[in-house]
Design a protein around this motif. Structure first.
Motif, mmCIF file in Angstrom:
data_model
loop_
_atom_site.group_PDB
_atom_site.id
_atom_site.type_symbol
_atom_site.label_atom_id
_atom_site.label_comp_id
_atom_site.label_asym_id
_atom_site.label_seq_id
_atom_site.Cartn_x
_atom_site.Cartn_y
_atom_site.Cartn_z
ATOM 1 N N LYS A 55 35.111 47.770 46.323
ATOM 2 C CA LYS A 55 35.042 49.058 45.624
ATOM 3 C C LYS A 55 36.571 49.181 45.567
ATOM 4 O O LYS A 55 37.091 49.722 44.473
ATOM 5 C CB LYS A 55 34.170 49.908 46.440
ATOM 6 N N THR A 56 37.257 49.364 46.612
ATOM 7 C CA THR A 56 38.831 49.789 46.524
ATOM 8 C C THR A 56 39.568 48.820 45.624
ATOM 9 O O THR A 56 40.448 49.262 44.808
ATOM 10 C CB THR A 56 39.342 49.772 48.004
ATOM 11 N N PHE A 57 39.065 47.490 45.557
ATOM 12 C CA PHE A 57 39.904 46.497 44.820
ATOM 13 C C PHE A 57 39.613 46.921 43.198
ATOM 14 O O PHE A 57 40.376 46.759 42.492
ATOM 15 C CB PHE A 57 39.086 45.200 45.077
ATOM 16 N N PHE A 58 38.062 47.120 43.080
ATOM 17 C CA PHE A 58 38.010 47.337 41.510
ATOM 18 C C PHE A 58 38.287 48.802 41.227
ATOM 19 O O PHE A 58 38.930 48.720 40.272
ATOM 20 C CB PHE A 58 36.146 47.643 41.656
ATOM 21 N N LEU B 180 38.976 37.901 41.566
ATOM 22 C CA LEU B 180 38.767 36.576 42.381
ATOM 23 C C LEU B 180 39.404 36.195 43.675
ATOM 24 O O LEU B 180 38.705 35.782 44.527
ATOM 25 C CB LEU B 180 39.319 35.358 41.377
ATOM 26 N N PRO B 181 40.445 36.949 44.084
ATOM 27 C CA PRO B 181 41.157 36.830 45.349
ATOM 28 C C PRO B 181 40.131 37.666 46.232
ATOM 29 O O PRO B 181 39.730 37.280 47.382
ATOM 30 C CB PRO B 181 42.402 37.302 45.259
ATOM 31 N N SER B 182 39.926 39.050 45.957
ATOM 32 C CA SER B 182 38.738 39.911 46.644
ATOM 33 C C SER B 182 37.563 39.087 47.058
ATOM 34 O O SER B 182 37.045 39.083 48.072
ATOM 35 C CB SER B 182 38.780 41.062 46.492
ATOM 36 N N ILE B 183 36.871 38.640 45.926
ATOM 37 C CA ILE B 183 35.690 37.777 45.939
ATOM 38 C C ILE B 183 35.536 36.711 46.744
ATOM 39 O O ILE B 183 34.524 36.577 47.560
ATOM 40 C CB ILE B 183 35.092 37.683 44.430
ATOM 41 N N ALA B 184 36.545 35.753 46.772
ATOM 42 C CA ALA B 184 36.560 34.687 47.655
ATOM 43 C C ALA B 184 36.656 34.967 48.895
ATOM 44 O O ALA B 184 36.224 34.360 49.577
ATOM 45 C CB ALA B 184 37.937 33.886 47.066
ATOM 46 N N GLN C 3 42.587 29.777 51.428
ATOM 47 C CA GLN C 3 43.232 30.669 51.909
ATOM 48 C C GLN C 3 44.404 31.206 51.038
ATOM 49 O O GLN C 3 44.809 32.339 51.569
ATOM 50 C CB GLN C 3 44.030 29.572 53.020
ATOM 51 N N LYS C 4 44.597 30.766 50.143
ATOM 52 C CA LYS C 4 45.502 31.171 48.873
ATOM 53 C C LYS C 4 44.924 32.648 48.549
ATOM 54 O O LYS C 4 45.850 33.367 47.916
ATOM 55 C CB LYS C 4 45.866 30.267 48.021
ATOM 56 N N TYR C 5 43.683 32.968 48.468
ATOM 57 C CA TYR C 5 43.024 34.142 48.177
ATOM 58 C C TYR C 5 42.886 35.041 49.305
ATOM 59 O O TYR C 5 42.851 36.216 49.024
ATOM 60 C CB TYR C 5 41.580 33.639 47.543
ATOM 61 N N PHE C 6 42.758 34.483 50.530
ATOM 62 C CA PHE C 6 42.398 35.425 51.770
ATOM 63 C C PHE C 6 43.291 36.638 51.920
ATOM 64 O O PHE C 6 42.916 37.661 51.982
ATOM 65 C CB PHE C 6 42.582 34.245 52.822
ATOM 66 N N VAL C 7 44.757 36.289 52.064
ATOM 67 C CA VAL C 7 45.582 37.554 52.402
ATOM 68 C C VAL C 7 45.852 38.465 51.190
ATOM 69 O O VAL C 7 45.470 39.545 51.386
ATOM 70 C CB VAL C 7 46.986 37.051 52.672
ATOM 71 N N ASP C 8 45.808 37.785 49.924
ATOM 72 C CA ASP C 8 45.775 39.018 48.631
ATOM 73 C C ASP C 8 44.389 39.465 48.614
ATOM 74 O O ASP C 8 44.542 40.805 48.554
ATOM 75 C CB ASP C 8 46.106 37.979 47.352
ATOM 76 N N GLY C 9 43.468 39.170 48.919
ATOM 77 C CA GLY C 9 42.249 39.812 48.690
ATOM 78 C C GLY C 9 41.977 40.785 49.691
ATOM 79 O O GLY C 9 41.633 41.938 49.551
ATOM 80 N N VAL C 10 42.409 40.635 51.103
ATOM 81 C CA VAL C 10 42.227 41.645 52.036
ATOM 82 C C VAL C 10 43.018 42.826 52.105
ATOM 83 O O VAL C 10 42.962 43.876 52.141
ATOM 84 C CB VAL C 10 42.351 41.171 53.583
ATOM 85 N N MET C 11 44.407 42.343 51.803
ATOM 86 C CA MET C 11 45.562 43.365 51.648
ATOM 87 C C MET C 11 45.378 44.323 50.216
ATOM 88 O O MET C 11 45.310 45.491 50.468
ATOM 89 C CB MET C 11 46.898 42.541 51.488
#
Length: 290
Positions: free
Chosen positions: A157-160, A191-195, A276-284
């Motif tokens: 939700k925060t990402f959206f 996509l980063p957050s979803i992954a 992994q390339k999506y992991f940090v971007d998605g969480v942060m």
């Protein structure tokens, strides 16, 4: 050496700290690997450190000798994929409307969802609910009770909410409805957050054990973790029958547990580098922006 490329004392300290932390995390994993490939005598004699002693594959042969193991592995993969897709579908459908200020009662709904993070019905009511819904010994008992994580919902939700509203306004002017905006604009940008959240859901289901122990008695529906637990339990019973200190046909529990950990961890280790390339971007991004 130019000034901008000079390594400072702070940089060295950070590198050393990260190295120590990495080694601290790696050592238990190496110890598990060493135990899983070591002989019974070496483990009982406590000779195993970070390298296998008297290398053997007997522990893995014991696990793979179970004729149902391959079926259980395939079933768990299907269960994990289905669970992840279903959970992400519900999470997306809940997170996207909650970002709209025009949604009436939005604050109340968010509060209600957050409330469930801290308070639940409890173990016995949950068991009774699953039983009364006739979901015992079904795949749904492993999917529906944990179908959506409020924590993951808040991140998404925060990402959206961090996405520029001008994109949605432009798409709306072009005649795109809410579903089209979600599918064509919001989801590709998220996509980063979803992954990342998909990985959270997949790991949670792959490592799930307690719910299967409560709700599943049919061996054909055992997920991987419960199947490994049954193998370890059967081996411990054989150990008790043969007598303490015997190193005959059975595998010592420490070796079997270590092999089970490796058997359950390797699939996740194979998938993780690809995400992994999506992991940090998605969480942060999902945690900071908003």
């Amino acid at each position: 050496m130019s000034r901008k490329h000079r390594i400072s004392f702070t940089d060295i300290s950070i590198i050393l700290f990260i190295t120590v932390v990495s080694i601290t995390c790696l050592v238990p994993f190496l110890y598990m690997i060493a135990l899983s490939f070591s002989s019974n005598q070496a483990i009982i004699s406590q000779k195993v450190a970070l390298w296998p002693v008297d290398f053997t594959l007997e522990t893995y042969k014991t696990i793979l000798s179970d004729v149902e193991m391959i079926y259980t592995l395939g079933y768990t993969i299907v269960l994990t994929i289905g669970y992840t897709l279903f959970c992400m579908f519900l999470t997306i459908c809940a997170a996207y409307p909650l970002t709209k200020k025009r949604l009436r009662g939005r604050s109340f709904l968010v509060t209600l969802l957050v409330f469930t993070m801290y308070f639940s019905g409890g173990l016995i009511p949950s068991y009774m609910l699953v039983k009364n819904l006739d979901m015992m010994n079904t795949m749904w008992s492993l999917i529906l009770p944990g179908a959506m994580s409020v924590f993951n919902l808040i991140i998404l939700k925060t990402f959206f909410a961090s996405l520029p509203e001008s994109l949605e306004e432009s798409a709306s002017i072009d005649g795109c409805n809410e579903l089209g905006i979600l599918v064509r604009i919001v989801l590709p940008l998220s996509l980063p957050s979803i992954a990342t959240l998909s990985l959270f859901y997949a790991v949670d289901r792959w490592n799930g054990f307690q719910d299967a122990l409560f709700y599943i008695t049919d061996k054909n529906l055992y997920p991987m973790q419960l199947k490994l637990y049954q193998i370890i339990t059967a081996n411990q019973q054989l150990d008790a029958q043969q007598g303490e200190g015997s190193v005959g046909a059975f595998i010592v529990p420490e070796s079997l547990k270590a092999a089970s950990v490796m058997f359950a961890t390797v699939p996740i280790l194979v998938v993780y580098p690809k995400l992994q390339k999506y992991f940090v971007d998605g969480v942060m991004t999902g945690a900071i922006k908003g």
